[in-house]
Motif scaffolding. Structure first.
Motif, mmCIF file in Angstrom:
data_model
loop_
_atom_site.group_PDB
_atom_site.id
_atom_site.type_symbol
_atom_site.label_atom_id
_atom_site.label_comp_id
_atom_site.label_asym_id
_atom_site.label_seq_id
_atom_site.Cartn_x
_atom_site.Cartn_y
_atom_site.Cartn_z
ATOM 1 N N LYS A 108 86.926 25.034 46.611
ATOM 2 C CA LYS A 108 86.177 25.409 47.813
ATOM 3 C C LYS A 108 85.441 24.207 48.392
ATOM 4 N N ALA A 109 84.811 23.422 47.514
ATOM 5 C CA ALA A 109 84.088 22.238 47.987
ATOM 6 C C ALA A 109 85.045 21.227 48.605
ATOM 7 N N GLU A 110 86.236 21.105 48.036
ATOM 8 C CA GLU A 110 87.214 20.165 48.589
ATOM 9 C C GLU A 110 87.703 20.624 49.957
ATOM 10 N N GLU A 111 87.887 21.928 50.133
ATOM 11 C CA GLU A 111 88.281 22.441 51.445
ATOM 12 C C GLU A 111 87.217 22.144 52.493
ATOM 13 N N ALA A 112 85.956 22.357 52.128
ATOM 14 C CA ALA A 112 84.874 22.059 53.069
ATOM 15 C C ALA A 112 84.821 20.566 53.384
ATOM 16 N N TYR A 113 85.096 19.739 52.393
ATOM 17 C CA TYR A 113 85.109 18.281 52.584
ATOM 18 C C TYR A 113 86.228 17.872 53.540
ATOM 19 N N GLU A 114 87.410 18.446 53.363
ATOM 20 C CA GLU A 114 88.548 18.060 54.190
ATOM 21 C C GLU A 114 88.470 18.641 55.597
ATOM 22 N N ALA A 115 87.708 19.718 55.775
ATOM 23 C CA ALA A 115 87.622 20.341 57.096
ATOM 24 C C ALA A 115 86.831 19.487 58.077
ATOM 25 N N ARG A 116 86.008 18.575 57.574
ATOM 26 C CA ARG A 116 85.169 17.749 58.436
ATOM 27 C C ARG A 116 85.720 16.338 58.537
ATOM 28 N N LYS A 117 85.538 15.753 59.698
ATOM 29 C CA LYS A 117 85.942 14.363 59.877
ATOM 30 C C LYS A 117 84.987 13.412 59.174
ATOM 31 N N ILE A 118 83.720 13.795 59.125
ATOM 32 C CA ILE A 118 82.702 12.983 58.464
ATOM 33 C C ILE A 118 82.033 13.865 57.423
ATOM 34 N N SER A 119 82.097 13.456 56.170
ATOM 35 C CA SER A 119 81.584 14.330 55.115
ATOM 36 C C SER A 119 81.189 13.509 53.902
ATOM 37 N N PRO B 138 87.000 14.810 45.520
ATOM 38 C CA PRO B 138 86.757 13.625 46.358
ATOM 39 C C PRO B 138 85.616 12.801 45.764
ATOM 40 N N LEU B 139 85.850 11.518 45.587
ATOM 41 C CA LEU B 139 84.881 10.668 44.899
ATOM 42 C C LEU B 139 84.173 9.693 45.826
ATOM 43 N N LYS B 140 84.446 9.768 47.126
ATOM 44 C CA LYS B 140 83.735 8.889 48.050
ATOM 45 C C LYS B 140 83.513 9.615 49.369
ATOM 46 N N ASN B 141 82.532 9.151 50.108
ATOM 47 C CA ASN B 141 82.235 9.747 51.405
ATOM 48 C C ASN B 141 83.360 9.446 52.391
ATOM 49 N N LYS B 142 83.517 10.325 53.359
ATOM 50 C CA LYS B 142 84.608 10.187 54.325
ATOM 51 C C LYS B 142 84.054 9.942 55.720
ATOM 52 N N GLY B 143 84.567 8.886 56.363
ATOM 53 C CA GLY B 143 84.227 8.627 57.753
ATOM 54 C C GLY B 143 82.799 8.197 57.992
ATOM 55 N N HIS C 9 92.132 32.001 71.992
ATOM 56 C CA HIS C 9 92.267 31.614 70.594
ATOM 57 C C HIS C 9 92.958 32.730 69.821
ATOM 58 N N ARG C 10 93.925 32.340 69.027
ATOM 59 C CA ARG C 10 94.562 33.290 68.137
ATOM 60 C C ARG C 10 93.854 33.271 66.789
ATOM 61 N N PRO C 11 94.000 34.336 66.003
ATOM 62 C CA PRO C 11 93.207 34.428 64.770
ATOM 63 C C PRO C 11 93.386 33.259 63.821
ATOM 64 N N PHE C 12 94.585 32.642 63.805
ATOM 65 C CA PHE C 12 94.843 31.598 62.819
ATOM 66 C C PHE C 12 94.843 30.200 63.416
ATOM 67 N N ASP C 13 94.397 30.054 64.666
ATOM 68 C CA ASP C 13 94.318 28.729 65.268
ATOM 69 C C ASP C 13 93.335 27.858 64.496
ATOM 70 N N GLY C 14 93.781 26.649 64.146
ATOM 71 C CA GLY C 14 92.902 25.702 63.479
ATOM 72 C C GLY C 14 92.655 25.980 62.014
ATOM 73 N N LYS C 15 93.340 26.977 61.450
ATOM 74 C CA LYS C 15 93.111 27.317 60.052
ATOM 75 C C LYS C 15 94.231 26.761 59.178
ATOM 76 N N ARG C 16 93.889 26.503 57.941
ATOM 77 C CA ARG C 16 94.859 26.028 56.966
ATOM 78 C C ARG C 16 94.931 27.019 55.812
ATOM 79 N N PRO C 17 96.086 27.078 55.153
ATOM 80 C CA PRO C 17 96.155 27.957 53.979
ATOM 81 C C PRO C 17 95.134 27.534 52.931
ATOM 82 N N SER C 18 94.440 28.498 52.384
ATOM 83 C CA SER C 18 93.408 28.192 51.406
ATOM 84 C C SER C 18 94.036 27.797 50.074
ATOM 85 N N ARG C 19 93.437 26.791 49.450
ATOM 86 C CA ARG C 19 93.893 26.383 48.126
ATOM 87 C C ARG C 19 93.319 27.277 47.030
ATOM 88 N N VAL C 20 92.299 28.043 47.386
ATOM 89 C CA VAL C 20 91.674 28.920 46.397
ATOM 90 C C VAL C 20 92.488 30.208 46.360
#
Length: 301
Positions: free
Chosen positions: A91-102, A153-158, A32-43
């Motif tokens: 921050k809450a939106e990033e955590a929401y988007e990081a999960r398939k079910i949230s 986000p106004l509704k649950n995902k997945g 694993h490289r340090p940035f594998d699976g990471k996205r640029p933070s919106r914060v």
């Protein structure tokens, strides 16, 4: 016959043949490289600049009459509060988007941030100009903030057709596991050991792969609960103790033991995740076979 030269470090080349034992030239599996699976933070800069946007009001407030000063300071408080809510909403939106079910965030922080921005600018218009300017400033502030940062986000995902009780159990277990990982990261950030932080990031990537697997199939929670709870709790305690020890004494033996622990944990997490994925594949094969048998009995091919 001429043969194109190729070596280990040549583009599209192959390792040079030699009398090495079979398998000796096989490259190791990619790490694993340090940035594998990471996205640029919106914060980032945009949300942080909001904290400074209202600072000119402080200078303007203390050079005005008492009532106007109170109005400007109230406007400054609204703008700072809006900046805080906006950052937490991102921050809450990033955590929401990081999960398939949230689940959607319980508090729509960015929406409240837009409203507070409008209120703050409306106060500036009221105490600095008049009623018309109040409406204009408040409307522009609310609309522009919403356009710049979007809505929460106004509704649950997945979560369609999913047992709510099971999903709640999974969400709680993963939230606790994420808390352990965050504690480990915070402890290492205090120690100043950059190599250890990089190693921990690789382990976190592996652990989160298991989290996503459990989210996809909540039935896997029973098999993974020990990893999400007991093992991560032990890793958290060991990491906190190592970070404190390294910050005080720079003990090389303790550092080596901690790295070995992370290696063992990562291998076990990866193996368990692979087993969970294999179990899901087996379930799929069984369902396909059952469906084929039914179609065959009904004379459909």
């Amino acid at each position: 016959m001429a043969q194109r030269y190729g070596s280990t470090y040549s583009p599209d080349g192959s390792p040079k043949t030699s009398a090495k034992p079979e398998g000796a030239g096989t490259p190791p599996p990619p790490k694993h490289r340090p940035f594998d699976g990471k996205r640029p933070s919106r914060v980032g800069a945009r949300s942080n600049l909001l904290f400074y946007a209202g600072l000119p009001l402080s200078w303007k407030a203390f050079s005005a009459e008492p009532i106007v000063m109170a109005g400007y300071l109230a406007a400054l408080g609204c703008l700072v509060g809006a900046a805080f809510l906006t950052r937490e909403g991102l921050k809450a939106e990033e955590a929401y988007e990081a999960r398939k079910i949230s689940r959607r965030p319980a508090i729509p922080r960015k929406i409240f941030g837009s409203v507070l921005t409008g209120v703050g600018l409306g106060l500036v218009g009221w105490f600095g100009w008049g009623a018309l300017e109040t409406v204009i400033f408040a409307s522009l502030g609310t609309v522009l903030h919403s356009l710049a940062f979007g809505f929460d986000p106004l509704k649950n995902k997945g979560m369609d057709d999913i047992d709510t009780f099971q999903q709640d159990r999974v969400s709680k277990a993963i939230d606790e596991a994420e808390a352990h990982l965050n504690t480990m990261r915070e402890a290492l950030s205090r120690s100043g050991d950059r190599a250890a932080e990089t190693r921990l990031d690789a382990f976190i990537k592996t652990a989160r792969d298991m989290f996503r697997t459990v989210e996809d199939d909540p039935r896997d929670l029973t098999a993974a609960r020990k990893y999400l709870g007991v093992y991560l709790l032990g890793a958290r305690d060991a990491t906190v103790k190592y970070a404190d020890l390294w910050a005080r004494t720079k003990n090389a033996e303790a550092r080596q033991d901690w790295f070995a622990l992370l290696d063992d944990l990562e291998q076990n997490f990866a193996a368990r995740n692979e087993a969970l994925l294999l179990g899901s594949k087996t379930d799929l094969d069984i369902e396909i076979e059952v469906l084929r048998d039914r179609l065959a009995r009904e004379g459909i091919k």
